[in-house]
Design a protein around this motif. Structure first.
Motif: not given
Length: 268
Positions: A77-78, A229-231, A235
Motif C-alpha cells: 500500500y505505501d 481508496s486505500q492506495g 492505479t
C-alpha cells in the motif's frame, strides 16, 4: 428532507496513565488472539493433540500476523513512502497493518511450525486456526471503527456515519464499512465454528482453510466497492479494481481449490 446521520466521534483511547495509553484497537486486537487461543485449545483437546504444540503455534501466529500485516502495508500500500523512510517500517504503533500481508505471514509461520514442531501437513493446523481468525477479524474491524479509519464512500443511507475526527462535524456521511465487515466476519465465524463441531467436514484436510479463504476474502472483495481508496498499486490497473480486491482474488481461488479438490486423506 434533512437526514439524521450517525455522528461518530469516539476516542481511540480508553485510558492514559503517564506515558502508557490503552487503545481500543490494541485491546480488541489482543482479545481476538486470546479468544482464538481458547477456541483452538478446545480443538486440540478434541483431537488429543499435545498441549505444548498449542503454545508454540500461538507464538508463531502472533509473530506471523504482526510482521506479515506490517510488511503487507509497507509493500502493498505505501512503498513509495516507506522506501524513503525505512526507519519507520518497524514502527507498528504508528499504524499501518494490511490483512492480506497478515494472512501470508501466518501461513508461512505455521508452515515453519508444521515442519519444526507438529511434523504434520500445514493444513492440519490451518484448518483449526482459521475458525477463530474470522472472529479476530470481527474484533479488528471494530478497532478500525474506534480509530475512525478505513472509511467508506459517501452515502445518503440513513445509517451513514459522519466521522467527525476525519471529516469534521459537517462532513459527508459515509458507509460504515468497518461495521459491514465486522458483522460479516462474525457470521463467517459462526458458520465455520458450527461446520467444524457439527459436521464431518473438518476431517477433509484443507476444507476449513479453503472455506475460510472463500468467505473472508470474498467478503473483502465485495466490501471494497463501498470503501474509499486505500492506495496501493490499483492505479497500475486503471483503478478498475482496488488493491484489496486484486490481492483477494488469488486468496479466493486458493480457497475454491481446497474446498472442491478430491481428498482421500483425512485429518486425524
Amino acid at each position: 428532507m434533512l437526514l439524521n446521520y450517525i455522528h461518530w466521534n469516539a476516542s481511540p483511547e480508553i485510558v492514559s496513565i503517564g506515558p502508557i495509553t490503552l487503545r481500543w484497537y490494541g485491546l480488541l486486537f489482543a482479545s481476538g488472539f486470546l479468544l482464538g487461543l481458547f477456541i483452538v485449545r478446545r480443538m486440540f483437546q478434541e483431537e488429543k493433540a499435545p498441549e505444548e504444540w498449542l503454545d508454540k503455534a500461538f507464538v508463531y501466529v502472533v509473530v506471523g500476523a504482526v510482521l506479515g500485516a506490517r510488511l503487507g502495508h509497507v509493500f502493498f500500500y505505501d512503498w513509495a513512502y516507506y522506501s524513503q523512510h525505512l526507519i519507520e517500517i518497524p514502527q507498528v504503533w504508528k499504524g499501518g497493518l494490511a490483512s492480506h500481508g497478515g494472512a501470508i505471514g501466518v501461513i508461512l509461520c505455521l508452515w515453519i511450525f508444521s515442519v519444526r514442531v507438529s511434523k504434520k501437513s500445514v493444513l492440519w493446523i490451518l484448518d483449526k486456526v482459521v475458525v477463530p481468525t474470522a472472529l479476530a477479524g470481527c474484533f479488528i474491524r471494530l478497532g478500525n471503527l474506534m480509530n475512525s479509519e478505513i472509511l467508506g464512500n459517501p452515502t445518503t443511507v440513513s445509517w451513514g456515519f459522519v466521522f467527525e475526527r476525519v471529516d469534521g462535524p459537517d462532513g459527508l456521511a459515509r458507509h460504515p464499512v468497518q461495521l459491514y465487515e465486522s458483522i460479516s466476519y462474525l457470521i463467517s465465524f459462526i458458520v465455520l465454528y458450527n461446520i467444524y463441531w457439527r459436521t464431518e467436514k473438518r476431517h477433509k484436510l484443507g476444507y476449513m482453510f479453503g472455506l475460510f479463504m472463500i468467505f473472508i476474502w470474498g467478503i473483502r472483495f465485495i466490501m471494497e466497492f463501498f470503501k474509499s481508496s486505500q492506495g496501493g498499486f490499483e492505479t497500475a490497473f486503471n483503478n478498475v479494481l482496488s488493491t484489496g480486491q486484486l490481492l483477494s482474488i488469488p486468496f479466493i481461488l486458493i480457497g475454491v481449490y481446497f474446498v472442491f479438490r478430491p481428498v482421500k486423506q483425512v485429518a486425524v
